[in-house]
Scaffold this motif. Sequence first.
Motif, PDB file in Angstrom:
ATOM      1  N   PRO A 177      43.482  56.848  26.497  1.00  0.00           N
ATOM      2  CA  PRO A 177      44.493  55.946  26.933  1.00  0.00           C
ATOM      3  C   PRO A 177      44.785  54.994  25.550  1.00  0.00           C
ATOM      4  O   PRO A 177      44.100  54.545  24.858  1.00  0.00           O
ATOM      5  CB  PRO A 177      43.734  55.230  28.205  1.00  0.00           C
ATOM      6  N   VAL A 178      46.044  54.683  25.650  1.00  0.00           N
ATOM      7  CA  VAL A 178      46.464  53.656  24.655  1.00  0.00           C
ATOM      8  C   VAL A 178      46.261  52.312  25.250  1.00  0.00           C
ATOM      9  O   VAL A 178      46.782  51.767  26.354  1.00  0.00           O
ATOM     10  CB  VAL A 178      48.027  54.044  24.445  1.00  0.00           C
ATOM     11  N   ILE A 179      45.335  51.742  24.793  1.00  0.00           N
ATOM     12  CA  ILE A 179      45.118  50.173  25.248  1.00  0.00           C
ATOM     13  C   ILE A 179      45.403  49.432  24.332  1.00  0.00           C
ATOM     14  O   ILE A 179      45.198  49.343  23.191  1.00  0.00           O
ATOM     15  CB  ILE A 179      43.429  50.320  25.300  1.00  0.00           C
ATOM     16  N   ASN A 180      46.348  48.352  24.865  1.00  0.00           N
ATOM     17  CA  ASN A 180      46.902  47.211  24.160  1.00  0.00           C
ATOM     18  C   ASN A 180      46.727  45.868  24.921  1.00  0.00           C
ATOM     19  O   ASN A 180      45.815  45.861  25.916  1.00  0.00           O
ATOM     20  CB  ASN A 180      48.356  47.480  23.793  1.00  0.00           C
ATOM     21  N   ARG A 181      47.102  44.978  24.212  1.00  0.00           N
ATOM     22  CA  ARG A 181      47.027  43.375  24.696  1.00  0.00           C
ATOM     23  C   ARG A 181      47.666  43.269  26.411  1.00  0.00           C
ATOM     24  O   ARG A 181      47.407  42.530  27.223  1.00  0.00           O
ATOM     25  CB  ARG A 181      47.465  42.265  23.910  1.00  0.00           C
ATOM     26  N   ASP A 182      48.700  44.220  26.624  1.00  0.00           N
ATOM     27  CA  ASP A 182      49.296  44.139  27.823  1.00  0.00           C
ATOM     28  C   ASP A 182      48.604  44.788  29.032  1.00  0.00           C
ATOM     29  O   ASP A 182      48.847  44.376  30.132  1.00  0.00           O
ATOM     30  CB  ASP A 182      50.897  44.712  27.621  1.00  0.00           C
ATOM     31  N   ASN A 183      47.738  45.948  28.686  1.00  0.00           N
ATOM     32  CA  ASN A 183      47.112  46.497  29.655  1.00  0.00           C
ATOM     33  C   ASN A 183      45.831  46.668  29.706  1.00  0.00           C
ATOM     34  O   ASN A 183      44.940  47.104  30.461  1.00  0.00           O
ATOM     35  CB  ASN A 183      47.760  47.997  29.585  1.00  0.00           C
ATOM     36  N   ALA A 184      45.033  45.941  28.765  1.00  0.00           N
ATOM     37  CA  ALA A 184      43.559  46.078  28.519  1.00  0.00           C
ATOM     38  C   ALA A 184      43.102  45.495  29.718  1.00  0.00           C
ATOM     39  O   ALA A 184      42.061  45.937  30.347  1.00  0.00           O
ATOM     40  CB  ALA A 184      43.072  44.934  27.490  1.00  0.00           C
ATOM     41  N   GLY A 185      43.504  44.463  30.542  1.00  0.00           N
ATOM     42  CA  GLY A 185      42.820  44.155  31.653  1.00  0.00           C
ATOM     43  C   GLY A 185      42.902  45.217  32.687  1.00  0.00           C
ATOM     44  O   GLY A 185      41.658  45.276  33.721  1.00  0.00           O
ATOM     45  N   PHE A 186      43.847  45.992  32.834  1.00  0.00           N
ATOM     46  CA  PHE A 186      43.784  47.251  34.023  1.00  0.00           C
ATOM     47  C   PHE A 186      42.675  48.111  33.759  1.00  0.00           C
ATOM     48  O   PHE A 186      41.906  48.586  34.428  1.00  0.00           O
ATOM     49  CB  PHE A 186      45.092  48.029  33.484  1.00  0.00           C
ATOM     50  N   TRP A 187      42.472  48.468  32.302  1.00  0.00           N
ATOM     51  CA  TRP A 187      41.357  49.364  31.676  1.00  0.00           C
ATOM     52  C   TRP A 187      39.995  48.721  32.100  1.00  0.00           C
ATOM     53  O   TRP A 187      38.981  49.439  32.572  1.00  0.00           O
ATOM     54  CB  TRP A 187      41.454  50.032  30.510  1.00  0.00           C
ATOM     55  N   GLU A 188      40.053  47.618  31.883  1.00  0.00           N
ATOM     56  CA  GLU A 188      38.661  46.746  32.161  1.00  0.00           C
ATOM     57  C   GLU A 188      38.382  47.008  33.635  1.00  0.00           C
ATOM     58  O   GLU A 188      37.243  47.300  34.015  1.00  0.00           O
ATOM     59  CB  GLU A 188      38.892  45.218  31.836  1.00  0.00           C
ATOM     60  N   GLY A 189      39.408  46.910  34.558  1.00  0.00           N
ATOM     61  CA  GLY A 189      39.248  46.941  35.934  1.00  0.00           C
ATOM     62  C   GLY A 189      38.869  48.604  36.364  1.00  0.00           C
ATOM     63  O   GLY A 189      37.719  48.468  37.197  1.00  0.00           O
ATOM     64  N   VAL A 190      38.957  49.486  35.693  1.00  0.00           N
ATOM     65  CA  VAL A 190      38.904  50.746  35.778  1.00  0.00           C
ATOM     66  C   VAL A 190      37.421  50.902  35.435  1.00  0.00           C
ATOM     67  O   VAL A 190      36.728  51.706  36.368  1.00  0.00           O
ATOM     68  CB  VAL A 190      39.606  51.809  34.910  1.00  0.00           C
ATOM     69  N   GLN A 191      36.987  50.366  34.310  1.00  0.00           N
ATOM     70  CA  GLN A 191      35.438  50.165  34.101  1.00  0.00           C
ATOM     71  C   GLN A 191      34.749  49.978  35.359  1.00  0.00           C
ATOM     72  O   GLN A 191      33.597  50.263  35.320  1.00  0.00           O
ATOM     73  CB  GLN A 191      35.312  49.768  32.930  1.00  0.00           C
ATOM     74  N   ALA A 192      35.025  48.830  35.886  1.00  0.00           N
ATOM     75  CA  ALA A 192      34.373  48.344  37.211  1.00  0.00           C
ATOM     76  C   ALA A 192      34.708  49.034  38.146  1.00  0.00           C
ATOM     77  O   ALA A 192      34.350  48.487  39.366  1.00  0.00           O
ATOM     78  CB  ALA A 192      34.646  46.866  37.157  1.00  0.00           C
ATOM     79  N   HIS A 193      35.451  50.041  38.046  1.00  0.00           N
ATOM     80  CA  HIS A 193      35.787  50.718  39.455  1.00  0.00           C
ATOM     81  C   HIS A 193      36.732  50.070  40.380  1.00  0.00           C
ATOM     82  O   HIS A 193      36.740  50.123  41.629  1.00  0.00           O
ATOM     83  CB  HIS A 193      34.732  51.296  40.299  1.00  0.00           C
ATOM     84  N   LYS A 194      37.568  49.353  39.686  1.00  0.00           N
ATOM     85  CA  LYS A 194      38.509  48.346  40.581  1.00  0.00           C
ATOM     86  C   LYS A 194      39.989  48.860  39.946  1.00  0.00           C
ATOM     87  O   LYS A 194      40.403  49.256  38.756  1.00  0.00           O
ATOM     88  CB  LYS A 194      38.353  46.863  40.077  1.00  0.00           C
TER      89      LYS A 194
END
Length: 306
Positions: A177-194
């Motif tokens: 996935p393309v991760i940038n400053r606008d969506n980084a928080g979403f992918w951090e949540g995915v890593q935590a299964h959120k």
Amino acid sequence: MTQAMKQDVYELLKAYEGQPAATAGTGKDLVNEPMIRHWCEAMGDTNPAYAGPDAVAPPTMLQAWTMGGLSGHHTGRSGAYDELLTLLDDAGYRSVVATDCEQEYLRPLRPGDAITFDAVIESVSERKTTKLGTGHFVTTRMDVRAGGELAGTHRFRILKYAPAAAKPKERPRRPRPVINRDNAGFWEGVQAHKLLVQRCADCATARFPWLPGCSACGSQEWDTFEAGGSGTVFSYVVMHHPPFPAFDPPYAVGLIELAEGVRMISNVVGVPYDKVRIGMPVRLEFLRVDEELELPVFRAQDCGEG
């Protein structure tokens, strides 16, 4: 094959250097305007030098006038070149690929010129290892004449080789996935299964995908909340083509409407692709696709026809 055997084969191959590959070959056609026109049309070459009463043939057609076509040449061919290729075949170098050619032009060819040619086995390389495999490069030189006058030379090189052993194919990895400053928080949540959803801090409008500003009021202030994970299939498509590495079509891609009111795109799993239906209830789960990547997907909760 031992090193000594390889050396013995090479010595046999070297003996063919200087032997004729073709002697007193004759072009099947005179240099002619129709062939020149077809060549220029195929190449998209509109140079005026190749048309009209003073036309010359494009220099790069040099070899074309010597070709035997589907039926080949019945005269002029030497047995030495065939013997060399047979020797290479017998030594295990049964695959062949053309690698390059070099041409030298000494005089223009004009319609009406009668073409003759001679060819010689110019060189056989030592045993070489390439990405394709291991083998020998064979270079032939053809001297092309028009009316007995040398018009050009054509060197043609092939590689006769034994293909390299195929490496076990690894399953391609899914695109990152393309991760940038606008969506980084979403992918951090995915890593935590959120599954984190953005919410405007001013008007409380939930939004997905993540954006730097609210589409309802324009505010750039926001916070997040965790979605519960339940939703329904709002719409879907079944992917057949084009196939992509790491994906196994056909598969269903759904537009999922979460209970929180936002929609997101993800795979629908747990049900055959042709059983996915609009309105089908789904539940969030996290799918590990490789050692580095987990993705949110939605498992169907109802496999009925609806």
